[in-house]
Design a protein around this motif. Structure first.
Motif, short mmCIF file in Angstrom:
data_model
loop_
_atom_site.label_atom_id
_atom_site.label_comp_id
_atom_site.label_asym_id
_atom_site.label_seq_id
_atom_site.Cartn_x
_atom_site.Cartn_y
_atom_site.Cartn_z
N GLN A 97 -17.92 -7.94 20.24
CA GLN A 97 -17.36 -7.60 18.93
C GLN A 97 -16.27 -6.56 19.09
O GLN A 97 -16.43 -5.58 19.81
CB GLN A 97 -18.46 -7.05 18.02
N VAL A 98 -15.13 -6.79 18.44
CA VAL A 98 -14.01 -5.86 18.48
C VAL A 98 -13.81 -5.32 17.08
O VAL A 98 -13.51 -6.06 16.15
CB VAL A 98 -12.73 -6.55 18.98
N GLN A 99 -13.97 -4.03 16.91
CA GLN A 99 -13.86 -3.41 15.59
C GLN A 99 -12.54 -2.67 15.48
O GLN A 99 -12.26 -1.74 16.23
CB GLN A 99 -15.01 -2.43 15.36
N PRO A 100 -11.67 -3.10 14.55
CA PRO A 100 -10.39 -2.43 14.39
C PRO A 100 -10.46 -1.29 13.38
O PRO A 100 -11.22 -1.35 12.41
CB PRO A 100 -9.50 -3.55 13.86
N VAL A 101 -9.64 -0.26 13.62
CA VAL A 101 -9.53 0.88 12.72
C VAL A 101 -8.05 1.16 12.49
O VAL A 101 -7.32 1.47 13.43
CB VAL A 101 -10.21 2.13 13.29
N GLU A 102 -7.62 1.06 11.21
CA GLU A 102 -6.22 1.28 10.88
C GLU A 102 -5.93 2.73 10.56
O GLU A 102 -6.80 3.47 10.11
CB GLU A 102 -5.80 0.43 9.67
N SER A 103 -4.67 3.10 10.74
CA SER A 103 -4.18 4.42 10.34
C SER A 103 -2.67 4.34 10.17
O SER A 103 -2.05 3.35 10.57
CB SER A 103 -4.56 5.48 11.38
N GLY A 104 -2.11 5.38 9.55
CA GLY A 104 -0.66 5.48 9.46
C GLY A 104 -0.06 5.17 8.11
O GLY A 104 1.15 5.26 7.94
N GLY A 105 -0.88 4.80 7.14
CA GLY A 105 -0.33 4.54 5.83
C GLY A 105 0.12 5.81 5.14
O GLY A 105 -0.07 6.91 5.65
N GLY A 106 0.74 5.64 3.98
CA GLY A 106 1.19 6.80 3.22
C GLY A 106 2.14 6.42 2.12
O GLY A 106 2.29 5.24 1.78
N LEU A 107 2.80 7.44 1.57
CA LEU A 107 3.76 7.28 0.49
C LEU A 107 5.17 7.44 1.07
O LEU A 107 5.45 8.42 1.77
CB LEU A 107 3.51 8.32 -0.60
N VAL A 108 6.03 6.49 0.76
CA VAL A 108 7.39 6.53 1.27
C VAL A 108 8.34 6.01 0.21
O VAL A 108 7.94 5.19 -0.63
CB VAL A 108 7.49 5.70 2.58
N GLN A 109 9.56 6.48 0.23
CA GLN A 109 10.56 5.99 -0.71
C GLN A 109 11.12 4.64 -0.24
O GLN A 109 11.11 4.33 0.96
CB GLN A 109 11.70 6.99 -0.84
N ALA A 110 11.61 3.89 -1.19
CA ALA A 110 12.23 2.60 -0.86
C ALA A 110 13.34 2.81 0.17
O ALA A 110 14.11 3.76 0.08
CB ALA A 110 12.80 1.96 -2.12
N GLY A 111 13.36 1.90 1.14
CA GLY A 111 14.31 2.02 2.24
C GLY A 111 13.77 2.78 3.44
O GLY A 111 14.39 2.77 4.52
#
Length: 119
Positions: free
Chosen positions: A1-15
């Motif tokens: 079993q391979v369990q993924p963990v995401e990170s790096g999201g956030g709030l950013v302006q268009a472009g």
């Protein structure tokens, strides 16, 4: 079993840009591919991109071509999704998932990371 963990999201302006990471624990050598998906409020989850572990071959949704780049670091068991020239319609929860074999569906999913793009 391979369990993924995401990170790096956030709030950013268009472009603007963000880089999402997906760290995979377990036997990644036996995983066929890692995929990125997203789900916007009130919409179905949709495929964004995927990368094969063995040769780095990539596949993109039409909406991602030219703006998003998927890559991997085998030594770190990590897959990345570089998001450039972001648009408000890219706002969604982004998920990483593992595809054990070519014939199987994506099986193991991360908890997701929120990406919000403002005007």
């Amino acid at each position: 079993q391979v369990q993924p963990v995401e990170s790096g999201g956030g709030l950013v302006q268009a472009g603007g840009s963000l880089r999402l990471s997906c760290a995979a624990s377990g036997r990644t050598s036996s995983t066929y591919a890692m995929g990125w998906f997203r789900q916007a409020p009130g919409k179905e989850r949709e495929f964004v991109a995927r990368i094969r572990w063995n040769d780095g071959s990539t596949l993109y949704a039409e909406s991602a071509k030219g703006r998003f780049t998927v890559s991997r670091d085998n030594a770190k068991n990590t897959v990345y999704l570089q998001l450039d020239n972001l648009k408000p319609e890219d706002t969604a929860v982004y998920y990483c998932a593992t595809k054990p074999t070519r014939s199987q569906d994506y099986m193991y999913w991360g908890q997701g990371t929120q990406v919000t793009v403002s005007l």
